[in-house]
Write a protein that holds these residues in place. Structure first.
Motif, PDB file in Angstrom:
ATOM      1  N   GLY A 225       0.777  -1.238   0.000  1.00 32.52           N
ATOM      2  CA  GLY A 225       0.000   0.000   0.000  1.00 32.52           C
ATOM      3  C   GLY A 225       0.803   1.279   0.000  1.00 32.52           C
ATOM      4  O   GLY A 225       0.222   2.370   0.096  1.00 32.52           O
ATOM      5  N   MET A 226       2.134   1.199  -0.103  1.00 38.33           N
ATOM      6  CA  MET A 226       2.945   2.414  -0.171  1.00 38.33           C
ATOM      7  C   MET A 226       2.861   2.980  -1.586  1.00 38.33           C
ATOM      8  O   MET A 226       3.235   2.323  -2.556  1.00 38.33           O
ATOM      9  N   ARG A 227       2.412   4.217  -1.714  1.00 39.32           N
ATOM     10  CA  ARG A 227       2.127   4.818  -3.020  1.00 39.32           C
ATOM     11  C   ARG A 227       3.394   5.457  -3.593  1.00 39.32           C
ATOM     12  O   ARG A 227       3.487   6.676  -3.759  1.00 39.32           O
ATOM     13  N   ILE A 228       4.352   4.610  -3.933  1.00 38.84           N
ATOM     14  CA  ILE A 228       5.650   5.073  -4.406  1.00 38.84           C
ATOM     15  C   ILE A 228       5.540   5.774  -5.754  1.00 38.84           C
ATOM     16  O   ILE A 228       6.243   6.753  -6.024  1.00 38.84           O
ATOM     17  N   CYS A 229       4.656   5.300  -6.627  1.00 39.82           N
ATOM     18  CA  CYS A 229       4.422   5.921  -7.939  1.00 39.82           C
ATOM     19  C   CYS A 229       2.947   6.329  -7.989  1.00 39.82           C
ATOM     20  O   CYS A 229       2.139   5.688  -8.677  1.00 39.82           O
ATOM     21  N   THR A 251      17.021  13.085   5.871  1.00 38.18           N
ATOM     22  CA  THR A 251      16.006  13.435   4.874  1.00 38.18           C
ATOM     23  C   THR A 251      15.225  12.203   4.444  1.00 38.18           C
ATOM     24  O   THR A 251      13.991  12.238   4.338  1.00 38.18           O
ATOM     25  N   LEU A 252      15.929  11.091   4.215  1.00 37.48           N
ATOM     26  CA  LEU A 252      15.236   9.868   3.797  1.00 37.48           C
ATOM     27  C   LEU A 252      14.269   9.392   4.868  1.00 37.48           C
ATOM     28  O   LEU A 252      13.139   8.983   4.557  1.00 37.48           O
ATOM     29  N   ILE A 253      14.673   9.472   6.133  1.00 43.93           N
ATOM     30  CA  ILE A 253      13.792   9.050   7.228  1.00 43.93           C
ATOM     31  C   ILE A 253      12.549   9.937   7.290  1.00 43.93           C
ATOM     32  O   ILE A 253      11.444   9.460   7.571  1.00 43.93           O
ATOM     33  N   LYS A 256      10.364   9.063   3.836  1.00 42.60           N
ATOM     34  CA  LYS A 256       9.843   7.705   3.659  1.00 42.60           C
ATOM     35  C   LYS A 256       8.382   7.561   4.113  1.00 42.60           C
ATOM     36  O   LYS A 256       7.578   6.962   3.383  1.00 42.60           O
ATOM     37  N   PRO A 257       7.961   8.071   5.284  1.00 40.43           N
ATOM     38  CA  PRO A 257       6.549   7.903   5.670  1.00 40.43           C
ATOM     39  C   PRO A 257       5.569   8.561   4.710  1.00 40.43           C
ATOM     40  O   PRO A 257       4.408   8.143   4.622  1.00 40.43           O
ATOM     41  N   ARG A 258       6.003   9.577   3.980  1.00 40.69           N
ATOM     42  CA  ARG A 258       5.109  10.264   3.046  1.00 40.69           C
ATOM     43  C   ARG A 258       4.759   9.394   1.849  1.00 40.69           C
ATOM     44  O   ARG A 258       3.799   9.691   1.121  1.00 40.69           O
ATOM     45  N   ILE A 259       5.512   8.320   1.643  1.00 40.30           N
ATOM     46  CA  ILE A 259       5.240   7.436   0.507  1.00 40.30           C
ATOM     47  C   ILE A 259       3.876   6.767   0.668  1.00 40.30           C
ATOM     48  O   ILE A 259       3.207   6.475  -0.328  1.00 40.30           O
ATOM     49  N   TYR A 260       3.424   6.523   1.893  1.00 41.04           N
ATOM     50  CA  TYR A 260       2.131   5.863   2.095  1.00 41.04           C
ATOM     51  C   TYR A 260       0.990   6.673   1.493  1.00 41.04           C
ATOM     52  O   TYR A 260       0.019   6.103   0.999  1.00 41.04           O
ATOM     53  N   GLN A 261       1.089   7.996   1.527  1.00 39.21           N
ATOM     54  CA  GLN A 261       0.057   8.848   0.924  1.00 39.21           C
ATOM     55  C   GLN A 261       0.428   9.311  -0.481  1.00 39.21           C
ATOM     56  O   GLN A 261      -0.384   9.923  -1.176  1.00 39.21           O
ATOM     57  N   GLY A 262       1.644   9.060  -0.896  1.00 40.27           N
ATOM     58  CA  GLY A 262       2.090   9.514  -2.205  1.00 40.27           C
ATOM     59  C   GLY A 262       2.502  10.969  -2.257  1.00 40.27           C
ATOM     60  O   GLY A 262       2.739  11.509  -3.340  1.00 40.27           O
ATOM     61  N   THR A 263       2.633  11.613  -1.093  1.00 37.59           N
ATOM     62  CA  THR A 263       2.975  13.038  -1.074  1.00 37.59           C
ATOM     63  C   THR A 263       4.482  13.282  -1.180  1.00 37.59           C
ATOM     64  O   THR A 263       4.910  14.434  -1.269  1.00 37.59           O
ATOM     65  N   HIS A 264       5.279  12.220  -1.167  1.00 30.72           N
ATOM     66  CA  HIS A 264       6.730  12.380  -1.262  1.00 30.72           C
ATOM     67  C   HIS A 264       7.147  13.003  -2.591  1.00 30.72           C
ATOM     68  O   HIS A 264       8.218  13.602  -2.693  1.00 30.72           O
ATOM     69  N   VAL A 265       6.286  12.868  -3.626  1.00 32.16           N
ATOM     70  CA  VAL A 265       6.676  13.368  -4.948  1.00 32.16           C
ATOM     71  C   VAL A 265       6.746  14.897  -4.995  1.00 32.16           C
ATOM     72  O   VAL A 265       7.286  15.455  -5.949  1.00 32.16           O
ATOM     73  N   SER A 266       6.214  15.566  -3.967  1.00 33.04           N
ATOM     74  CA  SER A 266       6.307  17.026  -3.923  1.00 33.04           C
ATOM     75  C   SER A 266       7.595  17.507  -3.262  1.00 33.04           C
ATOM     76  O   SER A 266       7.879  18.710  -3.250  1.00 33.04           O
ATOM     77  N   HIS A 267       8.390  16.590  -2.708  1.00 33.62           N
ATOM     78  CA  HIS A 267       9.642  16.978  -2.070  1.00 33.62           C
ATOM     79  C   HIS A 267      10.632  17.447  -3.139  1.00 33.62           C
ATOM     80  O   HIS A 267      10.704  16.856  -4.224  1.00 33.62           O
ATOM     81  N   PRO A 268      11.417  18.492  -2.869  1.00 37.72           N
ATOM     82  CA  PRO A 268      12.316  19.029  -3.900  1.00 37.72           C
ATOM     83  C   PRO A 268      13.390  18.050  -4.374  1.00 37.72           C
ATOM     84  O   PRO A 268      13.932  18.222  -5.477  1.00 37.72           O
ATOM     85  N   LEU A 269      13.710  17.029  -3.586  1.00 42.08           N
ATOM     86  CA  LEU A 269      14.706  16.054  -4.010  1.00 42.08           C
ATOM     87  C   LEU A 269      14.117  14.901  -4.831  1.00 42.08           C
ATOM     88  O   LEU A 269      14.853  14.033  -5.300  1.00 42.08           O
ATOM     89  N   VAL A 270      12.784  14.883  -4.984  1.00 44.61           N
ATOM     90  CA  VAL A 270      12.115  13.797  -5.706  1.00 44.61           C
ATOM     91  C   VAL A 270      11.732  14.282  -7.103  1.00 44.61           C
ATOM     92  O   VAL A 270      11.130  15.349  -7.271  1.00 44.61           O
ATOM     93  N   THR A 271      12.079  13.476  -8.098  1.00 43.07           N
ATOM     94  CA  THR A 271      11.763  13.785  -9.498  1.00 43.07           C
ATOM     95  C   THR A 271      10.957  12.640 -10.083  1.00 43.07           C
ATOM     96  O   THR A 271      11.214  11.471  -9.773  1.00 43.07           O
ATOM     97  N   THR A 272       9.978  12.963 -10.903  1.00 39.80           N
ATOM     98  CA  THR A 272       9.163  11.932 -11.557  1.00 39.80           C
ATOM     99  C   THR A 272       9.272  12.059 -13.066  1.00 39.80           C
ATOM    100  O   THR A 272       9.437  13.158 -13.613  1.00 39.80           O
TER     101      THR A 272
END
Length: 312
Positions: A225-229, A251-253, A256-272
């Motif tokens: 259920g972790m919304r990585i993509c 930063t990774l720690i 990482k919890p934001r992946i469950y909601q998929g909000t990690h993609v808004s972090h400046p170090l994350v690119t899609t």
């Protein structure tokens, strides 16, 4: 190759052959073991012969599924988690044999992301209705090929960064047993965390980057259920690539919890990114597809539209 159709009828494939059933009693640490007879009995309600496949491990399970497809079964059903589904997909990918993933494991990402109920009994009921109606629903799969030409298919996500490295360490460890082994592997790899140099080629366009996380998704979720993509769609003919760049441990720690909601993609170090074909290379990394140990990088991954017909 199978055409992309949202709702297709395959009277030839569905009319006469038996339903082959692969079960994994140990999936989800055995929590659905008592349900297995009821699930198999439920499938028989489609008024079709049910053939149980015998297997004592992943290799035997995959071989049993391939043999069943070669024998001309009318449909294949996998009762278990993403690992069990992954083994079955190797047999049905690119064929017209309908497939039903019954979510009965720790991670049921492919089944849930492709529209099946999370409850195993409800999922079986959906499959029975599809069998009776002669109906299937085509969705995409990802086809992965390494430098030696070895081919593997996956349905959900390929992990090729920190998560894959943790899995690889956990699989090498002999102590402790159970989930604590994975927790310890996380701590060890966090202490050793460093960005890896990746070479990506997205539909032929090259990218050189340093990253700690790398995922290529046909579906949105992995790991239960972790919304990585989070924007991946298994019907759009595309793969979603999510990369976390030069993140340190802290930063990774936090991310990482934001992946469950998929909000990690808004972090400046994350690119899609999004592409039909993804080539990914890095030194010393074995990819984990649908949570299963798969091919070492470099690999070429292609989105294959309509590669599997689901009983839905």
């Amino acid at each position: 190759m199978l055409p992309v159709t949202a709702d297709d009828h395959l009277p030839g494939a569905l009319a006469g052959g038996p339903v082959a059933v692969l079960t994994n009693p140990t999936a989800g640490r055995g929590r659905h073991r008592a349900l297995l007879p009821q699930l198999v009995e439920g499938l028989a309600a489609a008024d079709r012969p049910v053939r149980l496949l015998s297997a004592s491990g992943p290799g035997e399970a995959e071989a049993a599924c391939r043999a069943a497809v070669a024998d001309g079964v009318g449909a294949l059903v996998a009762i278990g988690g993403d690992g069990t589904v992954h083994q079955a997909l190797q047999a049905v990918a690119g064929t017209d044999v309908p497939f039903g993933p019954v979510p009965a494991g720790t991670g049921n990402d492919f089944a849930v992301d492709t529209g099946f109920p999370a409850d195993p009994l409800a999922a079986v009921a959906v499959m029975v209705e599809a069998l009776r109606a002669g109906r299937t629903h085509a969705v995409d799969l990802a086809r992965m090929v390494n430098a030696e030409g070895v081919e593997r298919w996956y349905g959900a996500v390929l992990a090729a960064g920190f998560d894959a490295i943790v899995n690889e360490r956990a699989n090498r460890m002999r102590w402790p047993r159970g989930p604590r082994r994975y927790d310890l592997a996380i701590l060890v790899e966090l202490a050793r965390l460093r960005p890896r140099r990746y070479t990506l080629r997205l539909d032929g366009v090259p990218h050189e980057l340093d990253a700690v996380l790398m995922a290529v998704g046909n579906c949105p979720t992995y790991g239960g259920g972790m919304r990585i993509c989070p924007d991946a769609d298994p019907t759009d003919g595309l793969l979603d690539v999510v990369v976390a760049g030069r993140a340190d441990r802290r930063t990774l720690i936090r991310v990482k919890p934001r992946i469950y909601q998929g909000t990690h993609v808004s972090h400046p170090l994350v690119t899609t990114y999004r592409a039909r074909t993804v080539e990914v290379a890095a030194e010393g990394i074995v990819g984990y597809a649908d949570g299963e140990r798969s091919l070492a990088l470099p690999v070429t991954i292609s989105a294959v539209p309509g590669a599997v017909r689901l009983l839905r």
